[in-house]
Design a protein around this motif. Structure first.
Motif, PDB file in Angstrom:
ATOM      1  N   LEU A  88       0.830  -1.188   0.000  1.00  0.00           N
ATOM      2  CA  LEU A  88       0.000   0.000   0.000  1.00  0.00           C
ATOM      3  C   LEU A  88       0.869   1.243   0.000  1.00  0.00           C
ATOM      4  O   LEU A  88       1.916   1.295   0.650  1.00  0.00           O
ATOM      5  CB  LEU A  88      -0.908   0.024   1.229  1.00  0.00           C
ATOM      6  N   PHE A  89       0.436   2.244  -0.717  1.00  0.00           N
ATOM      7  CA  PHE A  89       1.068   3.553  -0.698  1.00  0.00           C
ATOM      8  C   PHE A  89       0.072   4.548  -0.107  1.00  0.00           C
ATOM      9  O   PHE A  89      -1.135   4.438  -0.331  1.00  0.00           O
ATOM     10  CB  PHE A  89       1.482   3.982  -2.106  1.00  0.00           C
ATOM     11  N   THR A  90       0.582   5.512   0.636  1.00  0.00           N
ATOM     12  CA  THR A  90      -0.281   6.508   1.265  1.00  0.00           C
ATOM     13  C   THR A  90      -0.129   7.860   0.598  1.00  0.00           C
ATOM     14  O   THR A  90       0.976   8.249   0.197  1.00  0.00           O
ATOM     15  CB  THR A  90       0.052   6.655   2.763  1.00  0.00           C
ATOM     16  N   ASP A  91      -1.225   8.553   0.481  1.00  0.00           N
ATOM     17  CA  ASP A  91      -1.249   9.925  -0.017  1.00  0.00           C
ATOM     18  C   ASP A  91      -1.713  10.795   1.139  1.00  0.00           C
ATOM     19  O   ASP A  91      -2.874  10.752   1.537  1.00  0.00           O
ATOM     20  CB  ASP A  91      -2.200  10.043  -1.207  1.00  0.00           C
ATOM     21  N   THR A  92      -0.790  11.585   1.705  1.00  0.00           N
ATOM     22  CA  THR A  92      -1.101  12.380   2.894  1.00  0.00           C
ATOM     23  C   THR A  92      -1.809  13.687   2.562  1.00  0.00           C
ATOM     24  O   THR A  92      -2.023  14.516   3.449  1.00  0.00           O
ATOM     25  CB  THR A  92       0.190  12.688   3.671  1.00  0.00           C
ATOM     26  N   LEU A  93      -2.156  13.888   1.313  1.00  0.00           N
ATOM     27  CA  LEU A  93      -2.924  15.072   0.889  1.00  0.00           C
ATOM     28  C   LEU A  93      -2.223  16.371   1.275  1.00  0.00           C
ATOM     29  O   LEU A  93      -2.852  17.350   1.663  1.00  0.00           O
ATOM     30  CB  LEU A  93      -4.340  15.032   1.485  1.00  0.00           C
ATOM     31  N   GLY A  94      -0.895  16.363   1.173  1.00  0.00           N
ATOM     32  CA  GLY A  94      -0.124  17.570   1.442  1.00  0.00           C
ATOM     33  C   GLY A  94       0.158  17.846   2.902  1.00  0.00           C
ATOM     34  O   GLY A  94       0.694  18.902   3.243  1.00  0.00           O
ATOM     35  N   ASP A  95      -0.168  16.901   3.780  1.00  0.00           N
ATOM     36  CA  ASP A  95       0.049  17.092   5.222  1.00  0.00           C
ATOM     37  C   ASP A  95       0.730  15.857   5.797  1.00  0.00           C
ATOM     38  O   ASP A  95       0.066  14.924   6.248  1.00  0.00           O
ATOM     39  CB  ASP A  95      -1.285  17.345   5.921  1.00  0.00           C
ATOM     40  N   PRO A  96       2.074  15.806   5.805  1.00  0.00           N
ATOM     41  CA  PRO A  96       2.784  14.609   6.266  1.00  0.00           C
ATOM     42  C   PRO A  96       2.491  14.203   7.705  1.00  0.00           C
ATOM     43  O   PRO A  96       2.684  13.039   8.064  1.00  0.00           O
ATOM     44  CB  PRO A  96       4.266  14.997   6.098  1.00  0.00           C
ATOM     45  N   ILE A  97       2.030  15.135   8.547  1.00  0.00           N
ATOM     46  CA  ILE A  97       1.736  14.760   9.935  1.00  0.00           C
ATOM     47  C   ILE A  97       0.235  14.553  10.148  1.00  0.00           C
ATOM     48  O   ILE A  97      -0.257  14.634  11.267  1.00  0.00           O
ATOM     49  CB  ILE A  97       2.289  15.791  10.936  1.00  0.00           C
ATOM     50  N   CYS A  98      -0.479  14.246   9.053  1.00  0.00           N
ATOM     51  CA  CYS A  98      -1.930  14.097   9.155  1.00  0.00           C
ATOM     52  C   CYS A  98      -2.326  12.974  10.106  1.00  0.00           C
ATOM     53  O   CYS A  98      -3.376  13.038  10.752  1.00  0.00           O
ATOM     54  CB  CYS A  98      -2.532  13.863   7.780  1.00  0.00           C
ATOM     55  N   ILE A 100      -0.988  12.123  12.906  1.00  0.00           N
ATOM     56  CA  ILE A 100      -0.795  12.436  14.323  1.00  0.00           C
ATOM     57  C   ILE A 100      -1.352  13.799  14.705  1.00  0.00           C
ATOM     58  O   ILE A 100      -1.403  14.135  15.889  1.00  0.00           O
ATOM     59  CB  ILE A 100       0.706  12.379  14.701  1.00  0.00           C
ATOM     60  N   ARG A 101      -1.781  14.576  13.730  1.00  0.00           N
ATOM     61  CA  ARG A 101      -2.205  15.949  13.990  1.00  0.00           C
ATOM     62  C   ARG A 101      -3.367  16.024  14.978  1.00  0.00           C
ATOM     63  O   ARG A 101      -3.487  16.985  15.739  1.00  0.00           O
ATOM     64  CB  ARG A 101      -2.577  16.638  12.680  1.00  0.00           C
ATOM     65  N   ASN A 102      -4.245  15.031  14.971  1.00  0.00           N
ATOM     66  CA  ASN A 102      -5.418  15.076  15.840  1.00  0.00           C
ATOM     67  C   ASN A 102      -5.121  14.616  17.264  1.00  0.00           C
ATOM     68  O   ASN A 102      -6.019  14.639  18.109  1.00  0.00           O
ATOM     69  CB  ASN A 102      -6.542  14.231  15.238  1.00  0.00           C
ATOM     70  N   SER A 103      -3.902  14.172  17.527  1.00  0.00           N
ATOM     71  CA  SER A 103      -3.498  13.834  18.891  1.00  0.00           C
ATOM     72  C   SER A 103      -2.993  15.091  19.583  1.00  0.00           C
ATOM     73  O   SER A 103      -2.290  15.921  18.984  1.00  0.00           O
ATOM     74  CB  SER A 103      -2.399  12.762  18.874  1.00  0.00           C
ATOM     75  N   LEU A 104      -3.324  15.216  20.859  1.00  0.00           N
ATOM     76  CA  LEU A 104      -3.015  16.447  21.588  1.00  0.00           C
ATOM     77  C   LEU A 104      -1.520  16.702  21.667  1.00  0.00           C
ATOM     78  O   LEU A 104      -1.059  17.829  21.527  1.00  0.00           O
ATOM     79  CB  LEU A 104      -3.619  16.372  22.995  1.00  0.00           C
ATOM     80  N   LEU A 105      -0.723  15.654  21.882  1.00  0.00           N
ATOM     81  CA  LEU A 105       0.728  15.784  22.016  1.00  0.00           C
ATOM     82  C   LEU A 105       1.385  14.901  20.965  1.00  0.00           C
ATOM     83  O   LEU A 105       1.276  13.670  21.015  1.00  0.00           O
ATOM     84  CB  LEU A 105       1.166  15.377  23.426  1.00  0.00           C
ATOM     85  N   HIS A 106       2.050  15.505  19.985  1.00  0.00           N
ATOM     86  CA  HIS A 106       2.628  14.733  18.893  1.00  0.00           C
ATOM     87  C   HIS A 106       3.966  15.324  18.456  1.00  0.00           C
ATOM     88  O   HIS A 106       4.279  16.476  18.762  1.00  0.00           O
ATOM     89  CB  HIS A 106       1.673  14.667  17.703  1.00  0.00           C
ATOM     90  N   ASN A 107       4.731  14.515  17.727  1.00  0.00           N
ATOM     91  CA  ASN A 107       6.058  14.951  17.276  1.00  0.00           C
ATOM     92  C   ASN A 107       6.441  14.152  16.035  1.00  0.00           C
ATOM     93  O   ASN A 107       6.017  13.014  15.856  1.00  0.00           O
ATOM     94  CB  ASN A 107       7.096  14.723  18.383  1.00  0.00           C
ATOM     95  N   MET A 108       7.237  14.783  15.183  1.00  0.00           N
ATOM     96  CA  MET A 108       7.778  14.101  14.008  1.00  0.00           C
ATOM     97  C   MET A 108       9.245  14.468  13.867  1.00  0.00           C
ATOM     98  O   MET A 108       9.615  15.647  13.946  1.00  0.00           O
ATOM     99  CB  MET A 108       7.016  14.486  12.734  1.00  0.00           C
ATOM    100  N   LEU A 109      10.092  13.458  13.673  1.00  0.00           N
ATOM    101  CA  LEU A 109      11.518  13.654  13.483  1.00  0.00           C
ATOM    102  C   LEU A 109      11.901  13.207  12.079  1.00  0.00           C
ATOM    103  O   LEU A 109      11.309  12.269  11.530  1.00  0.00           O
ATOM    104  CB  LEU A 109      12.330  12.849  14.507  1.00  0.00           C
TER     105      LEU A 109
END
Length: 424
Positions: A88-98, A100-109
């Motif tokens: 499967l390939f994912t299309d994040t619709l221009g938002d790579p943190i989509c 985790i964005r709805n979680s109150l505390l999130h991070n991306m490295l």
């Protein structure tokens, strides 16, 4: 005149003082949010490359302005799947943190070698129930390393830096999800990072069918958010692993389409006390999926069933939708039953058919996904419509204690599993 000047000046001073205090408060609040939610990370590490010897890898926080396009390219270069045949390939619709964005505390490295972005990992922190205890849990997801840079320790460094972020926020457990046959992932998380297998849920996938006729003897009612929260806290919180303490935030999220309860219209000694409930999350509004590689038979079945789709529906069969182009999906979460099987199982089936009818009105939704595990999972899956070709029964959740005084949560089937739709 002097009195006017005094009053005017006095009022002006109070206005200035109020403005100064307001700016100070907002500045401190802004710094607090930055510190607790968007902590910037930048470190350098040496990794080994057979071709180039040792090379410097920079691990830093994700920057949306400079990294968005590069992370999307990285995502497209990495396949995900539940076996060695379907990817499967994912299309994040221009938002790579989509995811985790709805979680109150999130991070991306992200990881960089020179000017090339070669890896990324995401994480969230929340309060959940683990073995009857309310704990802080850190979820590791979205680990990606560009194919030319694999087997150099980049994934290991990314996860360790994310675990440092967990530790800084007082996380008790870290956990992740993979597949039983994903040897590379298991070597990393179990072999090198000390995670242990915890639960093995099943991911059930069903193509959206035409509108179905619901059974006449079953009533289905949409719950108000307050009523749904009360039912989840009263009936699910004490019996489910990873039940989120902020269930109210999930139910009130715009992506949560609602919660429904099913029960029998006629109450008698045979079906009294039987009811079922579930909630629906519109994951297709966050990102899209696409099959990038599949067996020839799957491709032929897809094209063939679409050609004769109208005739299949006449005989009660479902045509396989075109999953080789980006598609959205509904995620069913919080499935819970009270009563005895098979009576409550039939209620779950009726609810699943109701969700299908909802999805049939959404042109973007092609499949319905449900993840179940733990106690009652085997009984439930018999009543949740799904295609074996698309489903996955080898999902594996692994867990690791982050504190010395926290006991390792051993593998268990005595409790059900609550899958947070924000982290699908």
């Amino acid at each position: 005149m002097s009195l006017y000047i005094y009053i005017h000046t006095h009022t002006h001073n109070h206005t200035f003082l109020f403005f100064f205090l307001s700016v100070s408060i907002y500045l401190h609040l802004f710094l607090y949010i930055i510190q607790n939610h968007f902590t910037y990370v930048r470190t350098e590490h040496m990794v080994h490359s057979e071709e180039d010897g040792e090379e410097v890898v920079v691990i830093r926080s994700y920057d949306h302005c400079t990294d968005r396009a590069r992370v999307e390219r990285l995502e497209r270069s990495c396949e995900i799947g539940h076996n060695d045949r379907i990817f499967l390939f994912t299309d994040t619709l221009g938002d790579p943190i989509c995811r985790i964005r709805n979680s109150l505390l999130h991070n991306m490295l992200v990881a960089e070698v020179g000017n090339e972005l070669v890896g990324s990992v995401q994480g969230t922190i929340k309060l959940v129930t683990v073995h009857d205890n309310l704990v802080k849990a850190g979820y590791v997801l979205g680990l990606r390393v560009a194919p030319p840079h694999r087997r150099r320790g980049i994934g290991l460094v990314l996860v360790r830096k994310l675990e440092e972020w967990f530790a800084a926020h007082g996380v008790d457990y870290a956990y992740m999800a993979t597949q039983k046959d994903n040897d590379a992932s298991l070597r990393l998380f179990v072999g090198k990072l000390g995670y242990d297998s915890f639960l093995s849920p099943a991911i059930l996938v069903n193509p959206v069918n035409r509108r179905l006729r619901l059974p006449s003897g079953i009533a289905i009612r949409k719950l108000k958010v307050e009523e749904a929260e009360l039912r989840y806290r009263r009936h699910v919180a004490e019996t489910a692993e990873f039940f989120p303490d902020d269930i109210d935030r999930i139910l009130r999220n715009k992506l949560s389409l609602g919660t429904w309860v099913a029960y029998y219209n006629k109450r008698d000694d045979y079906n009294v006390g039987n009811w079922a409930m579930l909630s629906v999350w519109n994951s297709g509004e966050v990102f899209k999926l696409r099959i990038g590689k599949a067996p020839l038979g799957c491709l032929v079945l897809t094209k063939g069933s679409n050609l004769i789709g109208k005739y299949l529906s006449c005989v009660g069969l479902t045509a396989l939708p075109d999953l080789f182009t980006p598609f959205g999906f509904y995620f069913v979460y919080g499935v819970h039953t009270e009563g005895q099987f098979p009576m409550c199982g039939r209620l779950v089936r009726a609810l699943s058919e109701h969700v299908n009818n909802m999805a049939a009105r959404d042109s973007e939704c092609k499949v319905i996904v449900t993840e179940i595990g733990g106690k009652g999972g085997d009984d439930l899956r018999r009543y949740i419509p799904h295609w074996k070709l698309l489903s996955c029964d080898d999902d594996l959740w692994c867990i690791k204690p982050m504190k010395l005084d926290v006991e390792l949560a051993s593998s268990t089937r005595s409790r059900s599993l609550f899958v947070d739709p924000r982290e699908v």
